[in-house]
Write a protein that holds these residues in place. Sequence first.
Motif, mmCIF file in Angstrom:
data_model
loop_
_atom_site.group_PDB
_atom_site.id
_atom_site.type_symbol
_atom_site.label_atom_id
_atom_site.label_comp_id
_atom_site.label_asym_id
_atom_site.label_seq_id
_atom_site.Cartn_x
_atom_site.Cartn_y
_atom_site.Cartn_z
ATOM 1 N N LEU A 105 -0.515 -9.575 3.034
ATOM 2 C CA LEU A 105 -1.849 -9.631 2.455
ATOM 3 C C LEU A 105 -2.014 -10.947 1.696
ATOM 4 O O LEU A 105 -1.188 -11.290 0.850
ATOM 5 C CB LEU A 105 -2.049 -8.444 1.507
ATOM 6 C CG LEU A 105 -3.484 -7.980 1.219
ATOM 7 C CD1 LEU A 105 -4.188 -7.566 2.500
ATOM 8 C CD2 LEU A 105 -3.456 -6.809 0.240
ATOM 9 N N TRP B 137 -5.626 -9.323 5.570
ATOM 10 C CA TRP B 137 -4.367 -9.112 6.282
ATOM 11 C C TRP B 137 -4.101 -10.265 7.248
ATOM 12 O O TRP B 137 -5.026 -10.789 7.876
ATOM 13 C CB TRP B 137 -4.411 -7.801 7.060
ATOM 14 C CG TRP B 137 -4.452 -6.587 6.192
ATOM 15 C CD1 TRP B 137 -5.544 -5.830 5.891
ATOM 16 C CD2 TRP B 137 -3.353 -5.978 5.519
ATOM 17 N NE1 TRP B 137 -5.209 -4.784 5.066
ATOM 18 C CE2 TRP B 137 -3.856 -4.844 4.820
ATOM 19 C CE3 TRP B 137 -1.986 -6.262 5.425
ATOM 20 C CZ2 TRP B 137 -3.051 -4.018 4.049
ATOM 21 C CZ3 TRP B 137 -1.185 -5.442 4.659
ATOM 22 C CH2 TRP B 137 -1.709 -4.332 3.986
ATOM 23 N N GLY C 168 0.794 -1.222 0.000
ATOM 24 C CA GLY C 168 0.000 0.000 0.000
ATOM 25 C C GLY C 168 0.820 1.262 0.000
ATOM 26 O O GLY C 168 0.269 2.354 -0.177
ATOM 27 N N HIS D 5 3.023 -7.450 8.578
ATOM 28 C CA HIS D 5 1.637 -7.609 8.124
ATOM 29 C C HIS D 5 1.638 -7.820 6.612
ATOM 30 O O HIS D 5 2.073 -6.962 5.853
ATOM 31 C CB HIS D 5 0.816 -6.391 8.506
ATOM 32 C CG HIS D 5 0.861 -6.090 9.975
ATOM 33 N ND1 HIS D 5 0.252 -6.896 10.916
ATOM 34 C CD2 HIS D 5 1.482 -5.098 10.661
ATOM 35 C CE1 HIS D 5 0.475 -6.404 12.117
ATOM 36 N NE2 HIS D 5 1.214 -5.317 11.995
ATOM 37 N N ARG E 208 -1.696 5.501 6.543
ATOM 38 C CA ARG E 208 -0.525 5.366 7.413
ATOM 39 C C ARG E 208 0.270 6.670 7.429
ATOM 40 O O ARG E 208 1.190 6.876 6.636
ATOM 41 C CB ARG E 208 0.349 4.218 6.914
ATOM 42 C CG ARG E 208 -0.259 2.831 7.071
ATOM 43 C CD ARG E 208 -0.227 2.378 8.529
ATOM 44 N NE ARG E 208 1.124 2.443 9.051
ATOM 45 C CZ ARG E 208 2.051 1.490 8.865
ATOM 46 N NH1 ARG E 208 1.743 0.398 8.188
ATOM 47 N NH2 ARG E 208 3.260 1.619 9.384
ATOM 48 N N SER F 174 -8.839 2.365 9.334
ATOM 49 C CA SER F 174 -8.630 0.939 9.060
ATOM 50 C C SER F 174 -9.791 0.073 9.555
ATOM 51 O O SER F 174 -10.070 -0.980 8.978
ATOM 52 C CB SER F 174 -7.324 0.460 9.698
ATOM 53 O OG SER F 174 -7.337 0.689 11.104
ATOM 54 N N THR G 263 -7.286 -1.811 6.337
ATOM 55 C CA THR G 263 -6.485 -0.889 5.527
ATOM 56 C C THR G 263 -6.819 0.550 5.893
ATOM 57 O O THR G 263 -7.994 0.933 5.915
ATOM 58 C CB THR G 263 -6.765 -1.103 4.028
ATOM 59 O OG1 THR G 263 -6.434 -2.447 3.671
ATOM 60 C CG2 THR G 263 -5.934 -0.144 3.183
ATOM 61 N N SER H 218 0.644 6.371 1.930
ATOM 62 C CA SER H 218 0.579 4.960 2.297
ATOM 63 C C SER H 218 -0.835 4.597 2.736
ATOM 64 O O SER H 218 -1.377 5.202 3.660
ATOM 65 C CB SER H 218 1.571 4.648 3.430
ATOM 66 O OG SER H 218 1.567 3.262 3.720
ATOM 67 N N LEU H 219 -1.413 3.626 2.052
ATOM 68 C CA LEU H 219 -2.716 3.066 2.416
ATOM 69 C C LEU H 219 -2.485 1.595 2.705
ATOM 70 O O LEU H 219 -2.643 0.744 1.828
ATOM 71 C CB LEU H 219 -3.719 3.264 1.280
ATOM 72 C CG LEU H 219 -4.040 4.722 0.910
ATOM 73 C CD1 LEU H 219 -4.855 4.785 -0.371
ATOM 74 C CD2 LEU H 219 -4.782 5.409 2.049
ATOM 75 N N GLY H 220 -2.068 1.312 3.943
ATOM 76 C CA GLY H 220 -1.679 -0.040 4.302
ATOM 77 C C GLY H 220 -2.340 -0.509 5.578
ATOM 78 O O GLY H 220 -3.388 0.009 5.993
ATOM 79 N N TYR H 221 -1.710 -1.481 6.231
ATOM 80 C CA TYR H 221 -2.285 -2.080 7.425
ATOM 81 C C TYR H 221 -2.318 -1.075 8.568
ATOM 82 O O TYR H 221 -1.329 -0.418 8.868
ATOM 83 C CB TYR H 221 -1.478 -3.307 7.846
ATOM 84 C CG TYR H 221 -2.027 -3.977 9.079
ATOM 85 C CD1 TYR H 221 -3.108 -4.849 8.993
ATOM 86 C CD2 TYR H 221 -1.469 -3.721 10.333
ATOM 87 C CE1 TYR H 221 -3.629 -5.455 10.125
ATOM 88 C CE2 TYR H 221 -1.981 -4.321 11.473
ATOM 89 C CZ TYR H 221 -3.063 -5.185 11.365
ATOM 90 O OH TYR H 221 -3.579 -5.774 12.485
ATOM 91 N N SER I 140 -7.018 -10.920 -0.286
ATOM 92 C CA SER I 140 -6.967 -9.531 0.200
ATOM 93 C C SER I 140 -7.317 -9.413 1.674
ATOM 94 O O SER I 140 -7.975 -8.448 2.102
ATOM 95 C CB SER I 140 -7.895 -8.635 -0.648
ATOM 96 O OG SER I 140 -7.476 -8.610 -1.984
#
Length: 412
Positions: free
Chosen positions: A297, A303, A211, A295, A403, A394, A400, A386-389, A301
Motif C-alpha cells: 500500500l 495498492w 489489513g 501487494h 479476505r 474489493s 480492499t 482481514s480487510l486487505g487486498y 493508500s
Amino acid sequence: MTAATTPVKLGDALTARRTPEQLKARRMLMWRQLLTSLWAPLTAVGLAFIPYLFLIENLPSSASWAKPAMQFFGAAMFFAWAALLVWRLASKREAALRKLRHEARELFHEAERIFQRVPGKLPANAAERIAEQSVRVEDASLAADVPRLEKEVRALDKLHEELLGAYRKQSGWDTISGFVKALLIALLIRTIFIEPYRIPSGSMLPTLEIGDQVFVNKFIYGVRIPFMNKVPFQIVRAPARGDVIVFNNPVETDKDFIKRIVGIPGDRVELINEVVFINGRPQNRTLVDKDSVVHNLSPQSEWYDDEVIRYTENLDSVSHAVLQDPHPMTPRTEGPFIVPEGHVFVMGDNRDNSSDSRVGFIGPGHAPAYVPFGNIKGKAMVVWLSLGYGGLGSSFFGGTGLRLDRFFEPVR
C-alpha cells in the motif's frame, strides 16, 4: 400493611409454585431461546476458538488441518447467524414473543433487585402476589400465546407499580456501577489476556498482510503494567527468537509496532549479504521464488504490486517466510548488533521495507534501537479478520475487501 422482617428471595417463591412439568418446559424454552439467539453462532465460534488457539500454539503442525476445519466451522456459523436473522425479521409472531419475554425477564430482575435492596420496607404479601402473577406470565410464555402473554405481562407491570412503585426507578449509582463493571472487565481482558491489533503496513509481508487483524497473547510473557512499561514477573516464558510480537515503539512511544524477534539478550546479530548471523552462526534459509509478487500500500493508500524474492528462513527451528529486494546492494553488511540485557532485537519479514531495530525504528542512517521487555505487549497468535487486498467487495472499495482465506491464519 406490615413489613417483611427478613429478606425474601423471589426466585425461591417462584420455584415453589412451579410444577415438574412447568420446570421441564421452562428448561426446554430456555435452551430454545439460547440456541436461536443471534449470539449463539458467535458464542460457538468463540468457544471453538479457544481450543484452536491452544492447539496451533502448542502443536504448530496441526494448523494444516485445524485451520481449514475452523474456517469451515466459522462459515457454517455465519450462515446459521444469517438464517436466524432472516427468520427473526420475517416472523412477526416470534418478534412479539421475544419482546414480551424480554419485558417479563426485566420485570423479574427488577423485582429481585428491589427485594434484595429494601426487603424490610415492602408489604408482607408482595413476594407471594408477584410470584403468583409471574407464574401466570410463564404459563403464557410457555404456551407461546401472544395475546395472553401480553395481558399477563401488563398485569405484572401494574402489580409492580402497586407494590414496588416507590423503589422502581433505577438510581444513578446503579447505572454508573453497571457501566464501570463492564469497563473494568474489558480493561482486564485487554491488559492481561488478549488484545486485537491491526497490521498497518507491509513490513511483515508475507507473514502478515496489510489489513490483517491479529489477536495478541498478553499473558505469555507476563502481565505488563500499562503506561509504566514494566513486567513485574514472567508467567509462561521469556520472549524467544522467532516470536512475532506487538510492542510499544521505544523511540516514538505513541506508536505500536509488530515485528519478529531475531535477537535475545546477549546475542550478537549481523546480516551479511542478507543472511542473518546469530553469535557467528548463519541462520539457514532456502530460496522459494525469485519472481514473487506481494501487494503493498502506497502512502496515498493505493495498492501496488511489489516484486520481491521470497525465502524460507529458520530462527531456532522457527520456519517463516522472508522477502528481499530483487536488486540488493552487494556486498552488504549490517551490524553487528549486540542485544542488551532485558531487550530484544527485532526485524520485519519484509527485510528491505521495514523500519526496525537496525535503523532505530526511524530509517536509514539512524542508530540501532532495541525493544525493552517492558515495551512488549504480547505475542501475535492468529489472524481473526482481514480487510486487505482483494476479497469480497474489493471492487467497491479501491481494491480492499474481506479476505476469507486469511481467517484463522496462525502467525508463524
